[in-house]
Structures are given as C-alpha cells and as structure tokens.
Design an enzyme around this catalytic site. Structure first.
Site, PDB file in Angstrom:
ATOM      1  N   ARG A  84      -1.385  -5.987 -13.293  1.00 47.55           N
ATOM      2  CA  ARG A  84      -2.855  -5.971 -13.134  1.00 47.55           C
ATOM      3  C   ARG A  84      -3.580  -6.326 -14.434  1.00 47.55           C
ATOM      4  NH1 ARG A  84      -0.696  -5.331  -8.785  1.00 47.55           N
ATOM      5  NH2 ARG A  84      -1.054  -3.620  -7.345  1.00 47.55           N
ATOM      6  N   SER A 136      -8.032   0.587  -5.267  1.00 46.61           N
ATOM      7  CA  SER A 136      -7.388   1.488  -6.234  1.00 46.61           C
ATOM      8  C   SER A 136      -8.267   1.599  -7.470  1.00 46.61           C
ATOM      9  CB  SER A 136      -6.024   0.935  -6.657  1.00 46.61           C
ATOM     10  OG  SER A 136      -5.259   0.653  -5.520  1.00 46.61           O
ATOM     11  N   GLU A 184      -8.182   0.665 -13.157  1.00 45.70           N
ATOM     12  CA  GLU A 184      -8.023  -0.734 -12.741  1.00 45.70           C
ATOM     13  C   GLU A 184      -9.422  -1.342 -12.587  1.00 45.70           C
ATOM     14  OE1 GLU A 184      -5.170  -1.521  -9.575  1.00 45.70           O
ATOM     15  OE2 GLU A 184      -6.459  -3.109  -8.823  1.00 45.70           O
TER      16      GLU A 184
END
Ligand code: NAP
Length: 338
Positions: free
Chosen positions: A164, A235, A333
């Site tokens: 990510r 998320s 994130e």
C-alpha cells in the site's frame, strides 16, 4: 481551466466528511493541471490532488489551499504478443477500467474489481485485494514532476512499490500521476488463493474472468459499509508487517491468529482486523458516530454528520490500544488532509 471557490469537499469523498476547499480546480488535461499548479504557486498556497476521494479524510475546517481534481480520461489498447498494454488516464474510474478489460478478456486486475477511486489513486496507494496488487501488472507511470514542471515516465521498478505504498506516497507532492500503463495477459491466470475465492470456486477448475469479477463484487458487497447509508474509506489502517521474530512472539500469545508471510519484504503480515476483534474486542465499538465496522474491524464507518475529529479520535484509540496490548505501531492507510 475552471476555478471554483469555497467548494464543499465532503460530497466528493466516500467518508462524506470535511469542510470546503478555498479553491477547487478540475484538471481534464495536462495543460490544465500545469495551470492549476501555477495558480497555487503564484498565490503561495499549498495544493492537494484529489482523485475519487475514496481514501481520504478531510479536516472539518476544510483545506485552505488549492484542491486539484484530476479528471484526465482515456483508455488505449496496444496488442503486444501474449499481452495487451492498456494505457489509461489517471482520472478514469478504477472499477470502470476493470469492467472494461474484463469485457475484453484481459487478465491481471480482475480481483481488484469494486475498489473505489481513480486509476491515479490506485497507482499511488498500490491497491491490492484478494491476492492481486496493481503493481504486478503496471508497466510504467507518466507523471508531472511538480518540482521542475517536467513530464517523466517512471518504470515499475523505479516506483518503490510496497505494501500500500510507492514513491508517490514516500515523496508526496512531488509527482502527480497523469497516465498509467498495464500489461494484461491474454492467457487465463485465475488468482484464487484467498479463502473467500477458494470457497466460491471450490467446484470450478477454470472460472471465467467475468465470474471472478462478479464473485469479488459480491464478496465485497457483503463486507463493506453501504455508502448510501454511511461514510467510509474502506480499511482505515494498514495491516502491520512485522519481523519473523516478532511474528513468532505473537504466534505464541495468539495461536489462533492467521499470519501471512510476505516473501518480497521478508516480513510477516498481521491481520489487524483480527487483533482489533479478538484482542481488543472492539469490533462494532463507536465513538461520536465513528464506528469500527462489524463485518471488518479494519474499516471505520461514519454515520452522516460525524466529524473528522471523531474519526481521528477513534483511530487514535485503536492505535494506542494496539500498541499497549501488542507493542505494534500501526499506520493509517487513509490520507488525512488538514
Ligand atoms: P480477510 O479475508 O478477512 O483477511 C484479513 C486480512 O488478511 C486481509 O486484510 C488480507 O491482507 C490478509 N489475508 C487474507 N488471506 C490472505 C492470503 N491468502 N494471503 C495473504 N494475505 C491474506 O480480508 P477482507 O477484509 O475480507 O478483505 C479481502 C481483501 O480485500 C483483502 O485483500 C483486502 O485488502 C481487500 N480490501 C481492501 C480494502 C481497502 O480499503 N484497502 C477494502 C476492501 C477490501 P491484504 O489486505 O493484504 O490482502
């Protein structure tokens, strides 16, 4: 170039949270993007690039600078032997791209069906889901380097892709993604290693591309908040990657917890949602309208009217409790804009 002032940003994000942008610019071409940057530079204002608004939490007071919304479109196909190179504008919808390439029988990003946001956002955050990561098929990225106003082509290997993350998150503000090229295969390559997909296709040896896309969309629908009812950016946290030694200590303490080795980093991925649920027992816990989602505790859902401060406070609670219970420092994130 079209400039607007005092534009509410909440409706341009999937969280549905946040105050206005002082200036808001739609950039539908490279020229408009350059003009937008010049506008910000002349006024000595900070800028921030907004794609699909699916991975951001905007401050309740909004953003005092220039928001540049990348709306550069277009998808081109170049057949090259056993694959097709798909060159796509950063403002295209990611899921629109997946839908189109699945129709054309091109393999490689079908498990990334249903991921919200734009292609530019997908590159920056190196999106991954159900065993596929966009960096596995990305060939190159065309970017505008904001430091020297030059267009550059960055090859996959130079993008510093990680879990990510990428050079575009490491060096935030330096590069703006304009186009990306993906090499998608003509040969069937189903990726069914994740349990949900294994279960769905237990009786089918060679599922079609379309059936994989439909299965992923169906699985996601059952696991994520209904954005028509409440806000979310998926998320909120990254799953932490720990060393093998730390993973062994955690395995002793929590023998039921799944762990996933990450050969590319030599680390071990810990499913944070499991820790929030089974160690902190916080699944479904809410503070001032912000809630750890019942079906996946890694996700924060926010009722209409919830403030950005409430979401941040809940995130801080989780971060502190995970650190004191497990000694793991977790990261967002979601990008927080203030
Ligand atoms: P899950 O299946 O409940 O699994 C929990 C976590 O364990 C996932 O986050 C996943 O990490 C990891 N995992 C599960 N099986 C794995 C395997 N075979 N190999 C390696 N890692 C494995 O997760 P979920 O919540 O339903 O999500 C399913 C997939 O959709 C995940 O890939 C997730 O990242 C993705 N997704 C992401 C977002 C987002 O906002 N970023 C939103 C929706 C779905 P990974 O996350 O690294 O895959």
């Amino acid at each position: 170039m079209h400039i607007e002032e005092h534009v509410p940003l909440a409706t341009l994000t999937t969280f549905g949270i946040g105050g206005p942008a002082r200036y808001f610019i739609w950039a539908t071409s490279l020229d408009e993007l350059r003009e937008g940057l010049r506008f910000a530079d002349e006024r000595q204002l900070p800028f921030f690039v907004l794609g699909g608004g699916s991975n951001v939490l905007i401050d309740d007071r909004g953003f005092g600078g220039v928001v540049i919304h990348i709306a550069i479109e277009g998808i081109q196909y170049e057949v090259a032997g056993s694959h097709t190179t798909v060159i796509v504008g950063a403002g295209e919808s990611w899921d629109g791209l997946v839908s189109e390439v699945v129709d054309k029988e091109l393999w490689g990003i079908e498990n990334l069906s249903g991921v919200p946001g734009t292609v530019g956002g997908a590159v920056v955050g190196n999106i991954g889901a159900y065993g596929q990561v966009q960096s596995q098929t990305l060939q190159w990225v065309e970017v505008l380097n904001t430091k020297n106003n030059v267009i550059e082509c960055i090859e996959n290997t130079q993008c510093q892709f990680g879990y990510r993350e990428s050079i575009f998150t490491h060096d935030a503000g330096t590069y703006i993604v304009v186009r990306a090229a993906y090499a998608l295969s003509h040969e069937a390559k189903p990726e069914l290693s994740y349990a949900d997909l294994q279960k769905t296709f237990a009786d089918q040896a060679n599922p079609s591309l379309l059936s994989i896309r439909e299965a992923v969309l169906h699985i996601r629908e059952g696991k994520f908040p209904d954005l028509l009812q409440e806000g979310s950016a998926g998320s909120f946290f990254k799953n932490p990657i720990v060393s093998k030694e730390e993973a062994a200590v955690l395995r002793e303490r929590y023998p039921d917890m799944p762990q996933f080795s990450m050969p590319e980093t030599a680390g071990v991925k810990i499913p944070l949602g499991w820790l929030i649920d089974h160690v902190l027992h916080l699944k479904g816990y809410s503070e001032d309208g912000a809630r750890l989602f019942e079906k996946q505790a890694l996700v924060i859902a926010a009722k209409r009217g919830t403030s950005a401060n409430a979401v941040r406070a809940l995130a801080n609670t989780v971060r502190e409790k995970i650190f004191s219970a497990c000694g793991i420092a977790i990261e967002h994130e979601v990008k927080i804009i203030s």
